[in-house]
Write a protein that holds these residues in place. Structure first.
Motif, PDB file in Angstrom:
ATOM      1  N   MET A   1       0.820  -1.071  -0.089  1.00 51.62           N
ATOM      2  CA  MET A   1      -0.073  -0.088   0.354  1.00 51.62           C
ATOM      3  C   MET A   1       0.726   1.178  -0.164  1.00 51.62           C
ATOM      4  N   ALA A   2       0.504   2.250  -0.841  1.00 52.04           N
ATOM      5  CA  ALA A   2       1.331   3.359  -1.100  1.00 52.04           C
ATOM      6  C   ALA A   2       1.327   4.285   0.258  1.00 52.04           C
ATOM      7  N   SER A   3       2.354   5.039   0.704  1.00 53.26           N
ATOM      8  CA  SER A   3       2.215   5.765   1.842  1.00 53.26           C
ATOM      9  C   SER A   3       2.287   7.395   1.260  1.00 53.26           C
ATOM     10  N   ILE A   4       1.473   8.072   2.044  1.00 47.21           N
ATOM     11  CA  ILE A   4       1.537   9.555   1.908  1.00 47.21           C
ATOM     12  C   ILE A   4       1.717  10.357   3.268  1.00 47.21           C
ATOM     13  N   LEU A   5       2.345  11.498   3.225  1.00 45.37           N
ATOM     14  CA  LEU A   5       2.600  12.173   4.378  1.00 45.37           C
ATOM     15  C   LEU A   5       1.836  13.668   4.273  1.00 45.37           C
ATOM     16  N   ILE A   6       1.015  13.798   5.335  1.00 37.59           N
ATOM     17  CA  ILE A   6       0.324  14.999   5.314  1.00 37.59           C
ATOM     18  C   ILE A   6       1.052  16.019   6.466  1.00 37.59           C
ATOM     19  N   CYS A   7       1.308  17.230   6.155  1.00 39.59           N
ATOM     20  CA  CYS A   7       2.285  18.136   6.898  1.00 39.59           C
ATOM     21  C   CYS A   7       1.827  19.581   6.912  1.00 39.59           C
ATOM     22  N   GLY A   8       2.090  20.392   8.023  1.00 27.85           N
ATOM     23  CA  GLY A   8       1.923  21.819   7.766  1.00 27.85           C
ATOM     24  C   GLY A   8       0.591  22.129   8.525  1.00 27.85           C
ATOM     25  N   ASN A   9      -0.436  22.527   8.264  1.00 28.60           N
ATOM     26  CA  ASN A   9      -1.642  23.028   8.954  1.00 28.60           C
ATOM     27  C   ASN A   9      -2.514  21.657   9.032  1.00 28.60           C
ATOM     28  N   THR A  10      -2.007  20.946   9.812  1.00 23.54           N
ATOM     29  CA  THR A  10      -2.617  19.207  10.142  1.00 23.54           C
ATOM     30  C   THR A  10      -3.942  19.489  10.821  1.00 23.54           C
ATOM     31  N   MET A  11      -4.183  20.672  11.503  1.00 29.69           N
ATOM     32  CA  MET A  11      -5.400  20.915  12.383  1.00 29.69           C
ATOM     33  C   MET A  11      -6.801  20.814  11.819  1.00 29.69           C
ATOM     34  N   LEU A  12      -6.428  20.937  10.389  1.00 25.43           N
ATOM     35  CA  LEU A  12      -7.813  20.895   9.627  1.00 25.43           C
ATOM     36  C   LEU A  12      -8.236  19.446   9.330  1.00 25.43           C
ATOM     37  N   PHE A  13      -7.456  18.534   9.350  1.00 22.82           N
ATOM     38  CA  PHE A  13      -7.993  17.120   9.171  1.00 22.82           C
ATOM     39  C   PHE A  13      -8.722  16.574  10.352  1.00 22.82           C
ATOM     40  N   THR A  14      -9.748  15.753   9.973  1.00 25.32           N
ATOM     41  CA  THR A  14     -10.646  15.328  10.965  1.00 25.32           C
ATOM     42  C   THR A  14     -10.434  13.700  10.832  1.00 25.32           C
ATOM     43  N   ARG A  15     -10.832  13.102  11.742  1.00 29.98           N
ATOM     44  CA  ARG A  15     -10.813  11.424  11.870  1.00 29.98           C
ATOM     45  C   ARG A  15     -11.625  10.933  10.367  1.00 29.98           C
ATOM     46  N   GLU A  16     -12.650  11.435  10.285  1.00 30.62           N
ATOM     47  CA  GLU A  16     -13.274  11.146   9.203  1.00 30.62           C
ATOM     48  C   GLU A  16     -12.720  11.048   7.912  1.00 30.62           C
ATOM     49  N   ILE A  17     -12.168  12.441   7.439  1.00 32.41           N
ATOM     50  CA  ILE A  17     -11.351  12.528   6.404  1.00 32.41           C
ATOM     51  C   ILE A  17     -10.084  11.561   6.366  1.00 32.41           C
ATOM     52  N   LEU A  18      -9.301  11.347   7.344  1.00 31.78           N
ATOM     53  CA  LEU A  18      -8.110  10.609   7.490  1.00 31.78           C
ATOM     54  C   LEU A  18      -8.821   8.951   7.178  1.00 31.78           C
ATOM     55  N   GLN A  19      -9.720   8.672   7.774  1.00 31.41           N
ATOM     56  CA  GLN A  19     -10.101   7.271   7.645  1.00 31.41           C
ATOM     57  C   GLN A  19     -10.583   7.032   6.187  1.00 31.41           C
ATOM     58  N   LYS A  20     -11.065   7.818   5.521  1.00 28.61           N
ATOM     59  CA  LYS A  20     -11.486   7.640   4.144  1.00 28.61           C
ATOM     60  C   LYS A  20     -10.349   7.727   3.297  1.00 28.61           C
ATOM     61  N   MET A  21      -9.056   8.523   3.467  1.00 35.77           N
ATOM     62  CA  MET A  21      -7.835   8.482   2.891  1.00 35.77           C
ATOM     63  C   MET A  21      -7.380   7.059   3.271  1.00 35.77           C
ATOM     64  N   ALA A  22      -7.404   6.693   4.203  1.00 39.25           N
ATOM     65  CA  ALA A  22      -6.702   5.346   4.532  1.00 39.25           C
ATOM     66  C   ALA A  22      -7.115   4.297   4.006  1.00 39.25           C
ATOM     67  N   GLY A  23      -8.428   4.404   3.353  1.00 43.15           N
ATOM     68  CA  GLY A  23      -8.749   3.309   2.612  1.00 43.15           C
ATOM     69  C   GLY A  23      -8.065   2.953   1.226  1.00 43.15           C
ATOM     70  N   ASN A  24      -7.177   3.914   0.792  1.00 47.89           N
ATOM     71  CA  ASN A  24      -6.489   3.672  -0.406  1.00 47.89           C
ATOM     72  C   ASN A  24      -4.918   4.014  -0.072  1.00 47.89           C
ATOM     73  N   PHE A  25      -4.704   4.602   1.167  1.00 38.71           N
ATOM     74  CA  PHE A  25      -3.082   4.829   1.266  1.00 38.71           C
ATOM     75  C   PHE A  25      -2.882   4.532   2.728  1.00 38.71           C
ATOM     76  N   GLN A  26      -1.672   4.440   3.032  1.00 38.41           N
ATOM     77  CA  GLN A  26      -1.346   4.319   4.363  1.00 38.41           C
ATOM     78  C   GLN A  26      -0.924   5.999   4.703  1.00 38.41           C
ATOM     79  N   VAL A  27      -1.642   6.505   5.631  1.00 41.12           N
ATOM     80  CA  VAL A  27      -1.447   7.882   5.919  1.00 41.12           C
ATOM     81  C   VAL A  27      -0.599   8.343   6.950  1.00 41.12           C
ATOM     82  N   VAL A  28       0.295   9.054   6.903  1.00 41.36           N
ATOM     83  CA  VAL A  28       1.166   9.604   7.972  1.00 41.36           C
ATOM     84  C   VAL A  28       0.906  10.925   8.293  1.00 41.36           C
ATOM     85  N   VAL A  29       0.638  11.465   9.405  1.00 50.16           N
ATOM     86  CA  VAL A  29       0.346  12.706   9.649  1.00 50.16           C
ATOM     87  C   VAL A  29       1.285  13.269  10.671  1.00 50.16           C
TER      88      VAL A  29
END
Length: 129
Positions: A1-29
């Motif tokens: 599974m491909a990994s993506i990194l989210i950084c910067g203004n990470t306060m904007l991300f909710t659990r729901e958004i991250l869980q949707k993204m995690a369906g396709n990627f390994q998400v690192v915040v």
């Protein structure tokens, strides 16, 4: 599974958004966030790109993409030291040969001064520094 990194203004991300993204990627915040706990295919690190531990993320993960969220994306005043933070992210992406760096921002920030442009009467935006 491909990994993506989210950084910067990470306060904007909710659990729901991250869980949707995690369906396709390994998400690192990496950054300040109110999120905690464990999520499937989501890893949260409370570190800034300016810290030495941030570099280690690029050694551990092979990120397909890095998404930098500007402090201006929500119309705010930006992040403190945002230019230096973005520069550090860019350097790490280059060092690790990350395929894509995506920078999300907005022209609708509170740091914008509107002015009349000379081309077709359009309003141009100038940014104070």
């Amino acid at each position: 599974m491909a990994s993506i990194l989210i950084c910067g203004n990470t306060m904007l991300f909710t659990r729901e958004i991250l869980q949707k993204m995690a369906g396709n990627f390994q998400v690192v915040v990496a950054g300040e966030t109110n999120l905690s706990g464990k999520y499937r295919n989501v890893k949260i690190y409370h570190i800034s790109p300016m810290e030495k531990q941030f570099t280690r993320l690029f050694d551990v993960y092979n990120f397909r993409a890095v998404c930098f969220i500007s402090g201006y994306v929500d119309g705010g005043n930006g992040l403190f030291g945002e230019n230096q933070i973005l520069e550090r992210v860019m350097l790490e992406c280059g060092r690790s040969r990350t395929e894509k760096l995506i920078v999300l921002s907005s022209v609708d920030s509170q740091n914008c001064i509107s002015g009349r442009g000379e081309t077709q009467g359009e309003t141009q935006k100038e940014y104070s520094s």
